[in-house]
Design an enzyme around this catalytic site. Structure first.
Site, PDB file in Angstrom:
ATOM      1  NE  ARG A 105      -3.878   0.455   1.910  1.00 59.99           N
ATOM      2  CZ  ARG A 105      -5.128   0.522   2.401  1.00 59.99           C
ATOM      3  NH1 ARG A 105      -5.380   1.273   3.456  1.00 59.99           N
ATOM      4  NH2 ARG A 105      -6.109  -0.138   1.844  1.00 59.99           N
ATOM      5  CG  HIS A 132      -8.432   0.101  -3.083  1.00 58.23           C
ATOM      6  ND1 HIS A 132      -7.650  -0.971  -2.708  1.00 58.23           N
ATOM      7  CD2 HIS A 132      -9.138   0.452  -1.977  1.00 58.23           C
ATOM      8  CE1 HIS A 132      -7.883  -1.244  -1.442  1.00 58.23           C
ATOM      9  NE2 HIS A 132      -8.769  -0.416  -0.969  1.00 58.23           N
ATOM     10  CD  GLN A 135     -13.037  -1.978  -1.154  1.00 55.53           C
ATOM     11  OE1 GLN A 135     -12.256  -1.957  -0.211  1.00 55.53           O
ATOM     12  NE2 GLN A 135     -14.242  -2.527  -1.052  1.00 55.53           N
ATOM     13  CG  ASP A 227     -13.663   6.113  -1.064  1.00 56.30           C
ATOM     14  OD1 ASP A 227     -13.682   5.930   0.171  1.00 56.30           O
ATOM     15  OD2 ASP A 227     -12.610   6.058  -1.736  1.00 56.30           O
ATOM     16  CB  CYS A 268     -14.011   0.900  -0.139  1.00 52.67           C
ATOM     17  SG  CYS A 268     -13.360   2.553   0.160  1.00 52.67           S
ATOM     18  NE  ARG A 296     -10.356  -5.537   0.020  1.00 49.61           N
ATOM     19  CZ  ARG A 296      -9.608  -4.535   0.457  1.00 49.61           C
ATOM     20  NH1 ARG A 296     -10.182  -3.465   0.969  1.00 49.61           N
ATOM     21  NH2 ARG A 296      -8.290  -4.551   0.335  1.00 49.61           N
TER      22      ARG A 296
HETATM   23  N1  NVA Z   1     -10.028   6.492  -1.301  1.00 53.12           N
HETATM   24  C1  NVA Z   1      -9.659   6.039   0.008  1.00 53.12           C
HETATM   25  C2  NVA Z   1      -9.879   4.574   0.128  1.00 53.12           C
HETATM   26  C3  NVA Z   1      -9.582   4.014   1.476  1.00 53.12           C
HETATM   27  C4  NVA Z   1      -9.756   2.532   1.550  1.00 53.12           C
HETATM   28  C5  NVA Z   1      -8.228   6.395   0.286  1.00 53.12           C
HETATM   29  O1  NVA Z   1      -7.396   6.315  -0.625  1.00 53.12           O
HETATM   30  O2  NVA Z   1      -7.934   6.748   1.427  1.00 53.12           O
HETATM   31  N1   CP Z   2     -11.299  -0.487   2.186  1.00 51.40           N
HETATM   32  C1   CP Z   2     -10.031  -0.536   2.601  1.00 51.40           C
HETATM   33  O1   CP Z   2      -9.091  -0.704   1.832  1.00 51.40           O
HETATM   34  O2   CP Z   2      -9.908  -0.419   3.961  1.00 51.40           O
HETATM   35  P1   CP Z   2      -8.546  -0.222   4.746  1.00 51.40           P
HETATM   36  O3   CP Z   2      -8.019   1.138   4.408  1.00 51.40           O
HETATM   37  O4   CP Z   2      -8.952  -0.318   6.197  1.00 51.40           O
HETATM   38  O5   CP Z   2      -7.584  -1.295   4.363  1.00 51.40           O
END
Ligand code: NVA
Ligand code: CP
Length: 320
Positions: A105, A132, A135, A227, A268, A296
């Site tokens: 990540r 992502h 997801q 989101d 998500c 997931r």
């Molecule tokens: N769009 C959000 C998704 C989190 C799972 C982010 O990037 O923080």
């Molecule tokens: N939806 C998602 O990716 O959640 P986290 O940021 O908690 O991993």
């Protein structure tokens, strides 16, 4: 591409996505029926590099490996020499000597590309600023569980044209779904992603719309997705974004009146209630966010199995 990396949904075909969903359903069924999965990944080790916080991605990947008989090692960015300036390239080469597969990540999507280019093992994007994919695979399984089809469904994404939105655009037309995206002006999804999505929409005879009007986007939608408008790393834009996104881009009972009567609501997570979505919607009858979060686990198990045991669960032939 010499090895199979999952950096976005761009290089997965509809058939490959359906194979992942099919395997995920079988693994879910196996877990629910027998209380455990067969140990298909005994001896395999997943490394997980996190530059950003995570609840679902981290725990579901780790649980997936453990339930399949393998192991997962959490590699917090600050504990690696990366935090002291070792290059991503050298980190990728080193990790390939110990691990079977890597999930990362990252803030900057180019970091996951560098990992992918330099690692000798498969690399999975566990979220970058642009995509992502894990997801959206879980989202697709959830949509199929509730709607029993993809073709002729309309998905509406309301909010920031972010990583989640980009991968939905790459995925929905291929699966035969219409997609309508409503973002404020200046927060649209990436142009090149929209271009690919348009090409796929023409190819698969589906509808694609990018608009700034949430009502236009949500009208007759079967699936409503939103989101956060403050993704990880955007916290310093909090006040500016809040003024732009609220109240027009909040999914609430007024807005969903334009969706189909039997729409499902997806997010998500993590969610901020009364910001991008009202409590009445996320905690209401149409919400499937807990199935989405659960899935997931199952979709990632399928992905891991396909990448780590290609002799049984072939995902080969990913196109660029
Ligand atoms: N769009 C959000 C998704 C989190 C799972 C982010 O990037 O923080
Ligand atoms: N939806 C998602 O990716 O959640 P986290 O940021 O908690 O991993």
């Amino acid at each position: 591409m010499l090895k199979n990396d999952i950096l976005s949904l761009r290089n997965l075909s509809a058939k490959q996505i359906l194979n992942i969903l099919d395997l995920a359903s079988n693994l879910k069924e196996q877990l629910l029926t027998y209380g455990a999965n067969a140990k298909y990944l005994e001896g395999k080790i997943l490394g997980m590099v996190f530059q950003k916080p995570s609840t679902r991605t981290r725990i579901s990947f780790e649980t997936a490996m453990l339930q399949l008989g393998g192991n997962a090692i959490n590699l917090s960015f600050n504990d690696l020499q990366l935090s002291r300036g070792e290059s991503i390239e050298d980190t990728a080469r080193t990790l390939s000597l110990y691990l079977d597969i890597l999930m990362a990540r990252v803030y900057d999507h180019s970091d996951i590309e560098k990992l992918s280019e330099n690692a000798k093992i498969p690399v999975i994007n566990g979220l970058s600023d642009l995509f992502h994919p894990c997801q959206i695979l879980a989202d697709f399984l959830t949509i199929f569980e509730y709607k029993r089809k993809f073709k002729d469904l309309r998905l509406a994404f309301i909010g920031d044209g972010n990583n989640v939105c980009n991968d939905l655009l790459l995925g929905c037309p291929k699966m035969g779904m219409d997609i309508r995206v409503a973002t404020p002006i200046g927060f649209e999804p990436l142009d090149w992603v929209t271009e690919i999505a348009r090409e796929n929409a023409i190819l698969h005879n589906t509808d694609l719309l990018i608009t700034s009007d949430p009502v236009e986007a949500i009208t007759d939608a079967d699936v409503v997705v939103t989101d956060t408008y403050i993704s990880i790393g955007k916290e310093n834009e909090h006040d500016r974004r809040e003024k732009i996104f609220l109240p027009a881009y909040q999914v609430n009972s007024d807005l969903v009146q334009h969706a189909k009567k039997d729409f499902i609501f997806m997010h998500c997570l993590p969610a901020k209630r009364e910001k991008e979505v009202s409590s009445s919607i996320i905690d209401g009858f149409h919400s499937v966010v807990w199935s989405e979060a659960e899935n997931r686990l199952h979709t990632q198990k399928a992905l891991l199995l396909m990448l780590l045991r290609p002799e049984f669960y072939n995902i080969s032939g990913l196109s660029d």
